[in-house]
Enzyme design. Structure first.
Site, PDB file in Angstrom:
ATOM      1  N   ASN A  95     -10.382  -0.259  -0.353  1.00 28.56           N
ATOM      2  CA  ASN A  95      -8.935  -0.281  -0.178  1.00 28.56           C
ATOM      3  C   ASN A  95      -8.265  -0.725  -1.573  1.00 28.56           C
ATOM      4  O   ASN A  95      -8.495  -1.900  -1.727  1.00 28.56           O
ATOM      5  CB  ASN A  95      -8.662  -1.124   0.778  1.00 28.56           C
ATOM      6  CG  ASN A  95      -7.024  -1.341   1.067  1.00 28.56           C
ATOM      7  OD1 ASN A  95      -6.254  -0.758   0.228  1.00 28.56           O
ATOM      8  ND2 ASN A  95      -6.503  -2.029   2.340  1.00 28.56           N
ATOM      9  N   CYS A 125       0.723  -0.997   0.081  1.00 28.79           N
ATOM     10  CA  CYS A 125       0.108   0.090   0.186  1.00 28.79           C
ATOM     11  C   CYS A 125       0.913   1.096   0.055  1.00 28.79           C
ATOM     12  O   CYS A 125       0.264   2.501  -0.212  1.00 28.79           O
ATOM     13  CB  CYS A 125      -0.953  -0.008   1.000  1.00 28.79           C
ATOM     14  SG  CYS A 125      -1.804  -1.671   1.448  1.00 28.79           S
ATOM     15  N   HIS A 163      -3.357   6.637   3.190  1.00 33.16           N
ATOM     16  CA  HIS A 163      -3.797   5.251   2.476  1.00 33.16           C
ATOM     17  C   HIS A 163      -5.266   5.020   3.222  1.00 33.16           C
ATOM     18  O   HIS A 163      -5.668   5.004   4.228  1.00 33.16           O
ATOM     19  CB  HIS A 163      -2.816   4.307   2.837  1.00 33.16           C
ATOM     20  CG  HIS A 163      -3.356   2.800   2.657  1.00 33.16           C
ATOM     21  ND1 HIS A 163      -3.991   2.398   1.329  1.00 33.16           N
ATOM     22  CD2 HIS A 163      -3.416   1.634   3.163  1.00 33.16           C
ATOM     23  CE1 HIS A 163      -4.166   1.238   1.083  1.00 33.16           C
ATOM     24  NE2 HIS A 163      -4.044   0.837   2.446  1.00 33.16           N
TER      25      HIS A 163
HETATM   26  O1  UT7 Z   1      -4.213  -2.093   3.392  1.00 31.11           O
HETATM   27  C1  UT7 Z   1      -3.233  -2.121   4.483  1.00 31.11           C
HETATM   28  C2  UT7 Z   1      -3.642  -3.564   5.142  1.00 31.11           C
HETATM   29  N1  UT7 Z   1      -5.007  -3.672   5.720  1.00 31.11           N
HETATM   30  C3  UT7 Z   1      -5.153  -3.043   6.815  1.00 31.11           C
HETATM   31  O2  UT7 Z   1      -4.666  -2.329   7.587  1.00 31.11           O
HETATM   32  C4  UT7 Z   1      -6.569  -3.611   7.505  1.00 31.11           C
HETATM   33  C5  UT7 Z   1      -6.565  -3.333   8.904  1.00 31.11           C
HETATM   34  N2  UT7 Z   1      -7.452  -4.125   9.438  1.00 31.11           N
HETATM   35  C6  UT7 Z   1      -8.945  -3.692   9.468  1.00 31.11           C
HETATM   36  O3  UT7 Z   1      -9.340  -2.837   8.728  1.00 31.11           O
HETATM   37  C7  UT7 Z   1      -9.938  -4.520  10.255  1.00 31.11           C
HETATM   38  O4  UT7 Z   1      -9.107  -5.276  11.188  1.00 31.11           O
HETATM   39  C8  UT7 Z   1     -10.694  -5.180   9.361  1.00 31.11           C
HETATM   40  C9  UT7 Z   1     -12.006  -4.312   8.694  1.00 31.11           C
HETATM   41  C10 UT7 Z   1     -10.194  -6.085   8.528  1.00 31.11           C
HETATM   42  C11 UT7 Z   1     -11.401  -6.239  10.291  1.00 31.11           C
HETATM   43  O5  UT7 Z   1     -12.184  -5.600  11.307  1.00 31.11           O
HETATM   44  P1  UT7 Z   1     -11.975  -6.069  13.000  1.00 31.11           P
HETATM   45  O6  UT7 Z   1     -12.910  -4.979  13.677  1.00 31.11           O
HETATM   46  O7  UT7 Z   1     -10.596  -5.838  13.187  1.00 31.11           O
HETATM   47  O8  UT7 Z   1     -12.892  -7.320  12.986  1.00 31.11           O
HETATM   48  P2  UT7 Z   1     -12.045  -8.631  13.488  1.00 31.11           P
HETATM   49  O9  UT7 Z   1     -11.498  -9.162  12.438  1.00 31.11           O
HETATM   50  O10 UT7 Z   1     -11.587  -8.600  14.740  1.00 31.11           O
HETATM   51  O11 UT7 Z   1     -13.501  -9.744  13.459  1.00 31.11           O
HETATM   52  C12 UT7 Z   1     -14.628  -9.023  14.368  1.00 31.11           C
HETATM   53  C13 UT7 Z   1     -15.502 -10.176  14.195  1.00 31.11           C
HETATM   54  C14 UT7 Z   1     -15.273 -11.644  13.887  1.00 31.11           C
HETATM   55  O12 UT7 Z   1     -16.302 -12.520  14.684  1.00 31.11           O
HETATM   56  P3  UT7 Z   1     -16.309 -13.156  15.711  1.00 31.11           P
HETATM   57  O13 UT7 Z   1     -15.198 -13.981  15.895  1.00 31.11           O
HETATM   58  O14 UT7 Z   1     -16.314 -11.952  16.794  1.00 31.11           O
HETATM   59  O15 UT7 Z   1     -17.550 -13.859  16.004  1.00 31.11           O
HETATM   60  C15 UT7 Z   1     -15.263 -11.984  12.427  1.00 31.11           C
HETATM   61  O16 UT7 Z   1     -15.453 -13.175  12.016  1.00 31.11           O
HETATM   62  O17 UT7 Z   1     -16.189  -9.667  12.585  1.00 31.11           O
HETATM   63  C16 UT7 Z   1     -16.178 -11.003  11.896  1.00 31.11           C
HETATM   64  N3  UT7 Z   1     -16.374 -10.506  10.737  1.00 31.11           N
HETATM   65  C17 UT7 Z   1     -17.135 -10.198   9.727  1.00 31.11           C
HETATM   66  N4  UT7 Z   1     -18.476  -9.958  10.268  1.00 31.11           N
HETATM   67  C18 UT7 Z   1     -19.310  -9.639   9.077  1.00 31.11           C
HETATM   68  C19 UT7 Z   1     -15.148 -10.414   9.873  1.00 31.11           C
HETATM   69  N5  UT7 Z   1     -15.354 -10.025   8.732  1.00 31.11           N
HETATM   70  C20 UT7 Z   1     -16.662  -9.887   8.729  1.00 31.11           C
HETATM   71  C21 UT7 Z   1     -17.753  -9.335   7.450  1.00 31.11           C
HETATM   72  N6  UT7 Z   1     -18.891  -9.292   7.924  1.00 31.11           N
HETATM   73  N7  UT7 Z   1     -17.257  -9.075   6.427  1.00 31.11           N
END
Ligand code: UT7
Length: 334
Positions: free
Chosen positions: A291, A121, A261
């Site tokens: 993104n 990125c 970004h």
């Molecule tokens: O471009 C450079 C590199 N990328 C980044 O920097 C990305 C940085 N990270 C993020 O933007 C966030 O971490 C994400 C958007 C990817 C994820 O958000 P989060 O708040 O960190 O969620 P998480 O991965 O901790 O997941 C929380 C919950 C999980 O369920 P449980 O285990 O709590 O039941 C996931 O399974 O949300 C669930 N989940 C979803 N639910 C509905 C993960 N993706 C989804 C989804 N829809 N698309």
């Protein structure tokens, strides 16, 4: 009113910008039909409402060429005057030749050296650093810096943790020699490999099939541990922003616009808080493009310029971080 500093004399300036995004829009509602997700989750956790996705038959270079032509037109630069074409991309047309070579050929930029940079990125800011350095050293007068990604073809559409995030597109900037105090005032880039397992794609790399002889479909797609990246992202972009400002001899008070970004709206807001920058001064495009990795900053830059947000004489601070890790910051004045 804040008095403006004129800390450093720029060597290079951005003389024109351009962008190209696919026509096809994939909304959060569309994604609800593909994976177990919801518009509510995607909007509140990421800020993304829709993204642009490429269609079969299209190539990364096609979008680079479109974006480059617009940027060249604005700059009044002919392709034969280009000394370099540098593309930041992790989704090239082919393993080789470099995507930049295809762009060079299409533009008939016969006098340019053309190559790609793989810096996730932060890719566009890496190209800006290289292009500016070549101009500063007198090795080039004019060149093209491009950030371009086709991420949706390398996305796992069964993984809701990643498939809701990415979009496709390309953004270009023409660099020429600076003529006055407007131009690139600083570029700062960095990298570190201690957490490369948090975001990667094996693709056609030698770590995969070519070496092991075992077909593994997961090699084709992006793997990401998003929540572990989150904290690093905010810290890296804050540090990059402050370093770029220091190199430019400026402070946040001198900055008119921040272009981060576009990985996640929560990351962007946290960055704004850390830099003590109000959201009104932060360019946000994540709601419409998602993104786009190395394309996100040049896309946002081009949109902001065409919407008339960035005015002559204003200072812009761009900051990025990405898998690897990579990071970078740059200050430029239009
Ligand atoms: O471009 C450079 C590199 N990328 C980044 O920097 C990305 C940085 N990270 C993020 O933007 C966030 O971490 C994400 C958007 C990817 C994820 O958000 P989060 O708040 O960190 O969620 P998480 O991965 O901790 O997941 C929380 C919950 C999980 O369920 P449980 O285990 O709590 O039941 C996931 O399974 O949300 C669930 N989940 C979803 N639910 C509905 C993960 N993706 C989804 C989804 N829809 N698309």
């Amino acid at each position: 009113m804040t008095e403006r500093h004129h800390g450093v004399k720029p060597f290079a300036r951005i003389a024109g910008t351009g962008k190209a995004v696919p026509e096809t829009v994939l909304t959060n509602a569309d994604l609800e039909k593909i994976v177990d997700t919801s518009d509510e989750w995607i909007t509140t956790r990421t800020g993304i409402k829709e993204r642009r996705i490429v269609q079969r038959g299209e190539k990364t270079s096609d979008y680079c060429i479109k974006a480059a032509r617009i940027a060249l037109d604005e700059a009044g630069v002919k392709p034969e005057d280009l000394d370099f074409i540098i593309i930041g991309t992790i989704s090239p047309d082919m393993r080789f030749p470099a995507t930049a070579i295809f762009v060079q050929e299409a533009l008939r930029a016969t006098n340019a050296v053309a190559f790609d940079v793989s810096a996730t990125c932060s890719g566009f800011l890496y190209t800006l650093n290289l292009g500016e350095s070549m101009i500063a050293l007198g090795r080039a007068k004019t060149g093209l810096c491009i950030g371009a990604e086709f991420l949706t073809p390398i996305t796992d559409w069964a993984d809701r943790g990643t498939c809701v995030l990415f979009g496709d597109g390309a953004g270009a900037a023409v660099l020429t020699k600076a003529e006055d105090d407007r131009g690139i005032l600083s570029t700062y880039i960095g990298s570190g490999g201690d957490a490369s397992h948090l975001l990667y794609c094996v693709g056609h790399g030698t770590a995969g099939f070519i070496n092991t002889g075992k077909e593994d479909p997961s090699e084709r797609v992006i793997h990401m541990k998003g929540n572990e990246l989150f904290r690093f992202a905010v810290r890296a972009m804050e540090k990059s922003g402050l370093e770029a400002l220091k190199l430019a001899g400026l402070t946040m008070a001198d900055v008119d616009w921040v272009i981060p970004h576009q990985a996640n709206m929560r990351i962007i807001k946290a960055l704004g808080e850390r830099l003590e920058c109000p959201m009104e001064k932060i360019i946000v495009t994540i709601h419409k493009y998602g993104n786009n990795s190395s394309a996100s900053i040049p896309l946002a830059l081009d949109d902001a310029r065409r919407e008339g947000l960035i005015k002559p004489g204003q200072n812009v601070l761009a900051v990025a971080f990405g898998g690897g890790f990579t990071w970078g910051g740059s200050v430029f004045r239009f």
